[in-house]
Scaffold this active site. Sequence first.
Site, PDB file in Angstrom:
ATOM      1  N   HIS A 120     -15.722   4.308   5.338  1.00 42.61           N
ATOM      2  CA  HIS A 120     -15.647   3.197   6.276  1.00 42.61           C
ATOM      3  C   HIS A 120     -15.256   1.936   5.520  1.00 42.61           C
ATOM      4  CE1 HIS A 120     -17.997  -0.233   8.185  1.00 42.61           C
ATOM      5  NE2 HIS A 120     -17.070   0.040   9.079  1.00 42.61           N
ATOM      6  N   SER A 121     -14.424   1.103   6.126  1.00 45.14           N
ATOM      7  CA  SER A 121     -14.103  -0.208   5.574  1.00 45.14           C
ATOM      8  C   SER A 121     -13.453  -0.067   4.189  1.00 45.14           C
ATOM      9  CB  SER A 121     -15.384  -1.052   5.539  1.00 45.14           C
ATOM     10  OG  SER A 121     -15.088  -2.384   5.250  1.00 45.14           O
ATOM     11  N   LEU A 122     -13.994  -0.742   3.185  1.00 46.46           N
ATOM     12  CA  LEU A 122     -13.424  -0.606   1.849  1.00 46.46           C
ATOM     13  C   LEU A 122     -13.468   0.840   1.384  1.00 46.46           C
ATOM     14  CD1 LEU A 122     -14.737  -3.535  -0.356  1.00 46.46           C
ATOM     15  CD2 LEU A 122     -12.405  -3.076   0.343  1.00 46.46           C
TER      16      LEU A 122
END
Length: 417
Positions: A269-271
């Site tokens: 998720h995300s980074l």
Amino acid sequence: MLPAALTTLLVSLLSLLTDSPDVETVPASSLRALSFELRHLHAVSPSAHVVFADVPQRPGILSESSHTLRTRTISSWKPPSFALHAQARTQSMRFAQSLLQDFPWEEEAIAAPDVEDRLTLLELAKMSNNAYVDFNETGWYELSANWSVSYPFGWEPDADGFRGHVFATPDNSTVVLALKGTSAGVLGGGGPTAKKDKLNDNLLFSCCCARVDWTWTTVCGCYGGGWKCDIDCVERSLIDDSLFYPIGTNLYNNLTYMYPQSDIWIIGHSLGGALASLLGATFGSPVVAFEAPGEKMAAGRLHLPSPPSTHHITHVYHTADPIAMGTCNGVLSSCALGGFAMESKCHLGASIIYDTVSNLSWGVDVRTHGIVNVIEKVLNDSWLPAVEVGREVPEAHPEDDCVECYSWEFGNFAKGV
Ligand SMILES: *[C@@H]1O[C@H](CO)[C@@H](O)[C@H](O)[C@H]1NC(C)=O
Ligand SMILES: *[C@@H]1O[C@H](CO)[C@@H](O)[C@H](O)[C@H]1NC(C)=O
Ligand SMILES: *[C@@H]1O[C@H](CO)[C@@H](O)[C@H](O)[C@H]1NC(C)=O
Ligand SMILES: *[C@@H]1O[C@H](CO)[C@@H](O)[C@H](O)[C@H]1NC(C)=O
Ligand SMILES: *[C@@H]1O[C@H](CO)[C@@H](O)[C@H](O)[C@H]1NC(C)=O
Ligand SMILES: *[C@@H]1O[C@H](CO)[C@@H](O)[C@H](O)[C@H]1NC(C)=O
């Protein structure tokens, strides 16, 4: 006796011919379901080494946290060896980008998660979420759905680097590496200061060293005045100062050492999603990334040889998330106020985009970026606009028309100003 492969082929042909409703439209291979159990935690030590911890065998917890996913067979491209890949990158940085065209990718058919199946995406989202918590904490998705307001958000510059979990099927045929992303620049005693750590991510996702306006301290000295940016300088800074990618490749290499025969999938998720994608583009592993910021520009700046296709990388995000959409920038944005310049917007591979702004009337808000939001409000139910055209999830499309940083001019400009 027929060889097994031929038998399988015949069986799938026969089932097509007999018009069995179950397998009418999908090849037999895609009906295979895999169950995963939690095996290890992974983290990065203060000296930037990857460390693994085995998850104690606690049958109650393991059975509750096993995940069943549907698979389908796809082709993907792997480098003959990581050493060769690293060498091609080095040559490309020193000489010419064009050397990357000749990279000897090897095509391979692999079992990948079925990203057209909503429940498979939902399970992968939960596995990505769980990278944020210890398996015995509340918040581990199977154990409790009890979320605190301070639930992690996917962007924790002050946390302890990449960490997450490793799941495997009981026979070790498939392994899932789940990544939680934080600023990798935090690592290392005596390393950069906290402020610089945070801004290190800006090397990856901003156009030019996070030059937002004159009030900002840029993270590299490549700004050439006006809208000019020295691209060689940006690439050098990224390669020299950011541990983001090298930590990921170490982690992946360690995992292949532990599971030499396994197919490895990477999720995050995300980074963590952005890193998952860069690793998938490197090693040819299937990737499902949730709400990742645009990582395509970073792949170019890191000089990753580009495989003939990146269709094994799937992004899943929604339109109200300004981080995934690349709109969390501008002097007054919540990202800028937090010290981030999230300017990149293009993703590798193909993207499944939930238009929550149009269809659920969501306002664009950085708080919708959290993975819990995706689990509980986006993937929790059938997506009606997709159902209307006979699908469970929106169709994945490559972001072909995506243009990065269009107001900037990149070239060889004198540094300074
Ligand atoms: C969870 O397990 C870790 C060790 O694996 C332990 O240090 C921690 O106290 C445990 N937390 C809870 C809430 O049981
Ligand atoms: C949620 O957590 C709080 C505090 O940790 C606890 O008091 C509450 O009972 C929990 N609720 C559920 C449904 O587990
Ligand atoms: C799977 O891999 C683990 C190492 O993590 C090993 O201990 C186990 O024996 C393997 N299981 C099988 C069925 O190969
Ligand atoms: C991971 O790989 C690195 C580099 O190859 C090695 O130094 C390290 O000991 C490995 N770590 C583990 C936990 O296997
Ligand atoms: C999914 O989440 C939406 C938004 O919170 C809610 O309206 C809907 O009822 C949920 N669906 C299910 C099946 O829980
Ligand atoms: C969302 O999509 C469904 C199915 O296409 C449609 O019926 C509904 O009107 C849409 N909602 C909005 C607010 O556009």
